[in-house]
Design an enzyme around this catalytic site. Structure first.
Site, PDB file in Angstrom:
ATOM      1  N   ARG A  74      50.815  42.595  39.442  1.00 54.00           N
ATOM      2  CA  ARG A  74      49.938  42.444  40.606  1.00 54.00           C
ATOM      3  C   ARG A  74      48.909  41.348  40.339  1.00 54.00           C
ATOM      4  O   ARG A  74      48.597  40.537  41.218  1.00 54.00           O
ATOM      5  CB  ARG A  74      49.248  43.771  40.926  1.00 54.00           C
ATOM      6  CG  ARG A  74      50.216  44.863  41.356  1.00 54.00           C
ATOM      7  CD  ARG A  74      49.512  46.157  41.685  1.00 54.00           C
ATOM      8  NE  ARG A  74      48.708  46.031  42.895  1.00 54.00           N
ATOM      9  CZ  ARG A  74      47.818  46.948  43.291  1.00 54.00           C
ATOM     10  NH1 ARG A  74      47.607  48.026  42.551  1.00 54.00           N
ATOM     11  NH2 ARG A  74      47.137  46.770  44.402  1.00 54.00           N
ATOM     12  N   CYS A 118      39.795  46.239  40.921  1.00 53.89           N
ATOM     13  CA  CYS A 118      41.217  46.600  40.897  1.00 53.89           C
ATOM     14  C   CYS A 118      41.756  46.351  42.295  1.00 53.89           C
ATOM     15  O   CYS A 118      41.404  45.346  42.912  1.00 53.89           O
ATOM     16  CB  CYS A 118      41.413  48.047  40.436  1.00 53.89           C
ATOM     17  SG  CYS A 118      40.559  49.267  41.467  1.00 53.89           S
TER      18      CYS A 118
END
Length: 282
Positions: free
Chosen positions: A181, A239
């Site tokens: 990611r 995050c």
């Protein structure tokens, strides 16, 4: 007396029925939102109360703020009060997701001024593996208390502050997501892949050892040093939605880093702005 934020199940077993201690079950499955409460209803640590990520530990969705925005402070205080917690109460939180959900609860409690919130090492699975007691009893009768909001603004960074600090030599942005990611190779949760330019990477699950227990402060220092993080820098942690980043915030603070802040909206907030720059790859 200062205590480590991580407590061993033996510590909790010896104190679980003390009247000034509340145990909070934070289990939650982002793919099946009702699964956490269902797991609690099946069995939990005796006397534990339940806190839901979406209902209790997040605010309503808006155009900005990310997928799990912070709850309104007074709404959060009302929730904590209903759980029978005030500033004199000791609190132990657990989950079954490696500690990330419990860390979200821990961060929120500290952000609102509570100093005696701890995380159960190894979570619920470890507790059960040790043969410690579990219960399927209905939630206990809770005597509400009054939890007062005492916001610690220094723990939080917003999108504008992150934007102004891109590439600043005295600030490091720490991306806590999986490597794929961060690199922009895959993005299963948000509509845009990549990372905030200039960010370094340290996956939050690397805070745990192979047995799923939290690594020691020394081991945490080693992993953050390997990511190129200097203790003298200001560290802003993010995050996808501000939840799992809390695990890295906890790990950093255990390792002795003192200038640590959370970008609560995180990547899902960052990409909600049209003028945001995006990077991919290393």
């Amino acid at each position: 007396m200062h205590m480590e934020p991580i407590v061993h199940p033996r510590w909790l077993l010896a104190r679980m029925y003390e009247p000034d201690l509340v145990i909070v079950d934070c289990r939650y499955d982002m793919s099946v939102p009702s699964a956490g409460r269902a797991a609690y209803d099946r069995d939990h640590i005796p006397g534990a109360v339940y806190a839901d990520l979406e209902r209790d530990l997040s605010g309503p969705l808006a155009a900005h703020g990310g997928r799990q925005p912070l709850p309104d402070p007074q709404t959060f205080a009302d929730t904590i009060s209903r759980l029978g917690i005030d500033h004199e109460t000791r609190v132990v939180a657990y989950d079954d997701q490696g500690g990330a959900l419990a860390a979200r609860f821990w961060w929120l409690m500290r952000y609102h001024g509570h100093t005696q919130t701890y995380i159960l090492d190894g979570g619920y699975s470890y507790w059960r593996s040790l043969g410690y007691p579990v219960s399927d009893a209905h939630p206990p009768v809770i005597v509400p208390k009054r939890f007062e909001v005492r916001i610690r603004e220094e723990m939080l960074a917003d999108r504008q502050e992150v934007y102004e600090r891109l590439y600043a030599s005295n600030t490091v942005l720490l991306d806590s997501r999986e490597a794929k990611r961060f690199l922009g190779v895959e993005e299963p949760m948000d509509h845009t892949a990549g990372h905030i330019p200039g960010a370094v990477h340290a996956y939050w699950r690397e805070s745990l050892d192979d047995a799923g227990l939290w690594k020691s402060p020394e081991e945490q220092r080693e992993r953050f040093a390997a990511a190129g993080i200097d203790p003298d820098q200001e560290i802003i942690v993010y995050c996808g939605s501000g939840v799992t980043a809390c695990a890295n915030v906890l790990a950093l603070e255990r390792a002795g880093f003192r200038k640590v802040r959370l970008y609560a909206g995180s990547w899902s907030d960052w990409i909600s702005y049209k003028d945001r720059p995006i990077a991919k790859g290393e």
